[in-house]
Design a protein around this motif. Sequence first.
Motif, PDB file in Angstrom:
ATOM      1  N   GLU A  64      41.079  26.033  35.533  1.00  0.00           N
ATOM      2  CA  GLU A  64      42.002  26.445  36.598  1.00  0.00           C
ATOM      3  C   GLU A  64      43.121  27.335  36.037  1.00  0.00           C
ATOM      4  O   GLU A  64      43.469  28.351  36.637  1.00  0.00           O
ATOM      5  CB  GLU A  64      42.583  25.200  37.279  1.00  0.00           C
ATOM      6  N   ASP A  65      43.642  26.948  34.887  1.00  0.00           N
ATOM      7  CA  ASP A  65      44.700  27.753  34.262  1.00  0.00           C
ATOM      8  C   ASP A  65      44.198  29.167  33.974  1.00  0.00           C
ATOM      9  O   ASP A  65      44.901  30.149  34.196  1.00  0.00           O
ATOM     10  CB  ASP A  65      45.168  27.116  32.941  1.00  0.00           C
ATOM     11  N   TYR A  66      42.976  29.236  33.476  1.00  0.00           N
ATOM     12  CA  TYR A  66      42.411  30.538  33.115  1.00  0.00           C
ATOM     13  C   TYR A  66      42.324  31.439  34.345  1.00  0.00           C
ATOM     14  O   TYR A  66      42.739  32.600  34.314  1.00  0.00           O
ATOM     15  CB  TYR A  66      41.014  30.339  32.505  1.00  0.00           C
ATOM     16  N   PHE A  67      41.816  30.896  35.450  1.00  0.00           N
ATOM     17  CA  PHE A  67      41.667  31.747  36.639  1.00  0.00           C
ATOM     18  C   PHE A  67      43.014  32.048  37.295  1.00  0.00           C
ATOM     19  O   PHE A  67      43.187  33.131  37.856  1.00  0.00           O
ATOM     20  CB  PHE A  67      40.652  31.147  37.614  1.00  0.00           C
ATOM     21  N   ASP A  68      43.965  31.135  37.223  1.00  0.00           N
ATOM     22  CA  ASP A  68      45.324  31.465  37.703  1.00  0.00           C
ATOM     23  C   ASP A  68      45.784  32.748  37.029  1.00  0.00           C
ATOM     24  O   ASP A  68      46.280  33.671  37.663  1.00  0.00           O
ATOM     25  CB  ASP A  68      46.322  30.357  37.333  1.00  0.00           C
ATOM     26  N   TYR A  69      45.584  32.783  35.715  1.00  0.00           N
ATOM     27  CA  TYR A  69      46.025  33.949  34.944  1.00  0.00           C
ATOM     28  C   TYR A  69      45.208  35.184  35.325  1.00  0.00           C
ATOM     29  O   TYR A  69      45.755  36.250  35.605  1.00  0.00           O
ATOM     30  CB  TYR A  69      45.902  33.660  33.436  1.00  0.00           C
ATOM     31  N   MET A  70      43.889  35.016  35.357  1.00  0.00           N
ATOM     32  CA  MET A  70      43.021  36.175  35.595  1.00  0.00           C
ATOM     33  C   MET A  70      43.253  36.798  36.961  1.00  0.00           C
ATOM     34  O   MET A  70      43.255  38.006  37.113  1.00  0.00           O
ATOM     35  CB  MET A  70      41.547  35.758  35.466  1.00  0.00           C
ATOM     36  N   PHE A  71      43.452  35.955  37.974  1.00  0.00           N
ATOM     37  CA  PHE A  71      43.628  36.502  39.321  1.00  0.00           C
ATOM     38  C   PHE A  71      44.958  37.249  39.434  1.00  0.00           C
ATOM     39  O   PHE A  71      45.102  38.166  40.233  1.00  0.00           O
ATOM     40  CB  PHE A  71      43.546  35.400  40.379  1.00  0.00           C
ATOM     41  N   THR A  72      45.930  36.872  38.627  1.00  0.00           N
ATOM     42  CA  THR A  72      47.215  37.553  38.688  1.00  0.00           C
ATOM     43  C   THR A  72      47.220  38.818  37.839  1.00  0.00           C
ATOM     44  O   THR A  72      47.828  39.816  38.210  1.00  0.00           O
ATOM     45  CB  THR A  72      48.327  36.609  38.136  1.00  0.00           C
ATOM     46  N   HIS A  73      46.510  38.765  36.718  1.00  0.00           N
ATOM     47  CA  HIS A  73      46.669  39.838  35.739  1.00  0.00           C
ATOM     48  C   HIS A  73      45.488  40.794  35.589  1.00  0.00           C
ATOM     49  O   HIS A  73      45.620  41.815  34.939  1.00  0.00           O
ATOM     50  CB  HIS A  73      46.964  39.239  34.356  1.00  0.00           C
ATOM     51  N   SER A  74      44.349  40.461  36.133  1.00  0.00           N
ATOM     52  CA  SER A  74      43.198  41.316  35.854  1.00  0.00           C
ATOM     53  C   SER A  74      42.723  42.033  37.101  1.00  0.00           C
ATOM     54  O   SER A  74      42.458  41.403  38.124  1.00  0.00           O
ATOM     55  CB  SER A  74      42.049  40.489  35.285  1.00  0.00           C
ATOM     56  N   GLN A  75      42.536  43.337  36.977  1.00  0.00           N
ATOM     57  CA  GLN A  75      42.024  44.071  38.131  1.00  0.00           C
ATOM     58  C   GLN A  75      40.552  43.739  38.375  1.00  0.00           C
ATOM     59  O   GLN A  75      40.027  43.939  39.460  1.00  0.00           O
ATOM     60  CB  GLN A  75      42.204  45.566  37.936  1.00  0.00           C
ATOM     61  N   HIS A  76      39.886  43.184  37.329  1.00  0.00           N
ATOM     62  CA  HIS A  76      38.477  42.813  37.503  1.00  0.00           C
ATOM     63  C   HIS A  76      38.322  41.601  38.397  1.00  0.00           C
ATOM     64  O   HIS A  76      37.264  41.320  38.908  1.00  0.00           O
ATOM     65  CB  HIS A  76      37.838  42.514  36.150  1.00  0.00           C
ATOM     66  N   PHE A  77      39.376  40.846  38.541  1.00  0.00           N
ATOM     67  CA  PHE A  77      39.300  39.636  39.365  1.00  0.00           C
ATOM     68  C   PHE A  77      40.113  39.820  40.636  1.00  0.00           C
ATOM     69  O   PHE A  77      40.873  38.965  41.031  1.00  0.00           O
ATOM     70  CB  PHE A  77      39.772  38.417  38.566  1.00  0.00           C
ATOM     71  N   ASN A  78      39.894  40.953  41.253  1.00  0.00           N
ATOM     72  CA  ASN A  78      40.584  41.244  42.492  1.00  0.00           C
ATOM     73  C   ASN A  78      39.819  40.580  43.643  1.00  0.00           C
ATOM     74  O   ASN A  78      38.797  41.077  44.098  1.00  0.00           O
ATOM     75  CB  ASN A  78      40.633  42.763  42.677  1.00  0.00           C
ATOM     76  N   ILE A  79      40.288  39.425  44.082  1.00  0.00           N
ATOM     77  CA  ILE A  79      39.576  38.720  45.154  1.00  0.00           C
ATOM     78  C   ILE A  79      40.438  38.634  46.407  1.00  0.00           C
ATOM     79  O   ILE A  79      40.477  37.620  47.078  1.00  0.00           O
ATOM     80  CB  ILE A  79      39.114  37.326  44.720  1.00  0.00           C
TER      81      ILE A  79
END
Length: 270
Positions: A64-79
């Motif tokens: 969960e921590d990893y995806f919190d970060y990814m969704f905020t910081h990565s354009q690849h995880f633009n959902i």
Amino acid sequence: MKIRKVVFPVGGLGTRFLPITRAIPKEMLGIIDKPLIHYAFEEAMAAGMDQFILVTRHGKNSIEDYFDYMFTHSQHFNIKNGSVCYVRQNEPRGLGHAVLCAKNLIGDEPFAVMSADDFILHSKSCLGEMTANYDGSNMVAVVRVAPEEVSKYGILDVESESERLVIAKSVDEKPSAAMAKSTHAIVGRYLLSSKVFDVLVNLKPGVGNEIQLTDALLKMIPSIGLTGFKFEGQRFDCGSKEGLLEAILHVASLDKSLKHVIDNFWEKKA
Ligand code: UTP
């Protein structure tokens, strides 16, 4: 019907990777710099999924921590047009039980299930190839395995076979080499009817005293059918140490900035 919901069961114990899995979820083991679950998410997104459901449990919070970060910081995880939900599996009672935990978030529509420890390198998306060929039956990704490997997998009993599809008349979970009806083994990509929940809820534990998804698929063959899908691309069993190591070496060998490390390593060894 378009499939847009995907379940990631990440509640397993990962005993084959002890002791590291005492503190790090198997799905967070890395292929160089990205965890396995990251690759699975990318594959799901490329397949057009927009509802992501992780079945998690005690000790798995780093996912969960990893995806919190990814969704905020990565354009690849633009959902922006989708959502991510987490549901708990209180104890690891098997893959079928993990899928059942997602019941209330799925409703009455077909959905996908992905095991992140089956890492599949594909020119586009293995799951996307499956959804493009979805015919309304329960569909599973299949690979051919060596006869001595069948006891690790759900194995199809083949009714008929074409270039890409295997129509199953039965399926056995982890049969012995002597009992296996084929070498078509199920790997961690599924497209399922929501009717699977009606079956799972009444299912008794099977092999390994776990609620087996394969047993539910078997019961549904007369009504829904079961189709094995022979996908393109290369699959690595990253639930095993050998498979993870092979995947890491393979990915490194494809990376211009890392390939020389592998070459130098073997040169020094020679
Ligand atoms: P595995 O059969 O590989 O089991 O699960 P495992 O516990 O993860 O690993 P080992 O065998 O002990 O080393 C296949 C998939 O099903 C999930 C796992 O997280 C993995 O993605 N799973 C399994 C659950 O979510 N819950 C369970 O109770 C069992």
